[in-house]
Enzyme design. Sequence first.
Site, PDB file in Angstrom:
ATOM      1  N   GLY A 148       0.825  -1.194   0.000  1.00  0.00           N
ATOM      2  CA  GLY A 148       0.000   0.000   0.000  1.00  0.00           C
ATOM      3  C   GLY A 148       0.863   1.248   0.000  1.00  0.00           C
ATOM      4  O   GLY A 148       2.063   1.201   0.287  1.00  0.00           O
ATOM      5  N   CYS A 149       0.241   2.382  -0.306  1.00  0.00           N
ATOM      6  CA  CYS A 149       0.990   3.638  -0.402  1.00  0.00           C
ATOM      7  C   CYS A 149       1.477   4.122   0.964  1.00  0.00           C
ATOM      8  O   CYS A 149       2.665   4.420   1.147  1.00  0.00           O
ATOM      9  CB  CYS A 149       0.159   4.705  -1.107  1.00  0.00           C
ATOM     10  SG  CYS A 149      -1.547   4.834  -0.538  1.00  0.00           S
TER      11      CYS A 149
END
Length: 345
Positions: A148-149
């Site tokens: 994920g970011c």
Amino acid sequence: MIKASIIGATGYTGQELVKMLSGHPHIEIVGLGSKSYAGENFSKIYPHFRGIDLICENPENDEIIDKADIIFLALPHGLSVPYVKKALEKGKKVVDLGADFRIKDRDIYQSWYKTQGPEEDLLEKAVYGLCEINKEKIAGAQIVANPGCYPTTILLALIPLLQKGAIKKQNIIIDSKSGVSGAGRSLSLNTHLCETNEDLKAYGLPLHRHIPEMEQELSLNAEEEINITFTPHLIPMTRGMLSTIYLELEEGFTGEKVHSLLKEFYKDKHFVRIIGEGESPHTKWVSGSNYCDIGIFSDPRNNRITILSAIDNLIKGASGQAIQNMNIMFGLDEKAGLPLWGMYP
């Protein structure tokens, strides 16, 4: 040439994949999957791609997998498993940009995402695709779970420090801010211009879905259970992400020593830049690039340090890291096809 298909090609991360893969020296895009736009020319959906005359296909058509060597899945959580199964049956490689393969415990995944996760045998085959940490495992993987970011900004900053015993493992506090593109392209009241412009808000409190992903990887690298306090915020800009991490130092460590430790750890890793001690990274410095910039501030009065970590959430936080993973999986130059410089100013 390596043939690539993108399923979920018309979202923000999907179109970033199209942009970068279309200029990759070793890649030919052979399939774009989109249920919403099946049968339409990609350049009609995104006019800035005029000249890329690719027709979107229904992703349920097996041909989109059959004709590719690697499949990129840019889908919401809970939707990737059927495509991964088909791809593996046909001997293809997969990079999943969604959350389905990031968490190794199915019960934990189900409790946080409220949907059934992959079967155990599939999970065992998946490698967590944090390129600078898991490169050797990624090289031999058939399924890569793209991080994920938010976790990308946080794990790149923390894992080297946990491995070296530089920070206390309790009271890790993280404040992160993301541009609105991180919410995706689907319409939502929360991301309308009038709702987000000139506004700053926290969301997902107190249990944001990225927490188990981060705690899993931090615990693995610390070799003991790690719990964090994490607060994400939505900020009124299109792209960019900045995480501010508050840490207590272990005895014998200083901010200067931590800075040197990170510089040494990432010296041969092109896409992580450790900037000068006491210098704060800007999201604009990394916008449009695959870089993660990390800065460190010392607070000797409280025996603490503050680490700031900045990325472009759509590139290093999603599509760029996915291509970096693909490059590793196929033994290519890690930098191939990736933007080396951002869009500043």
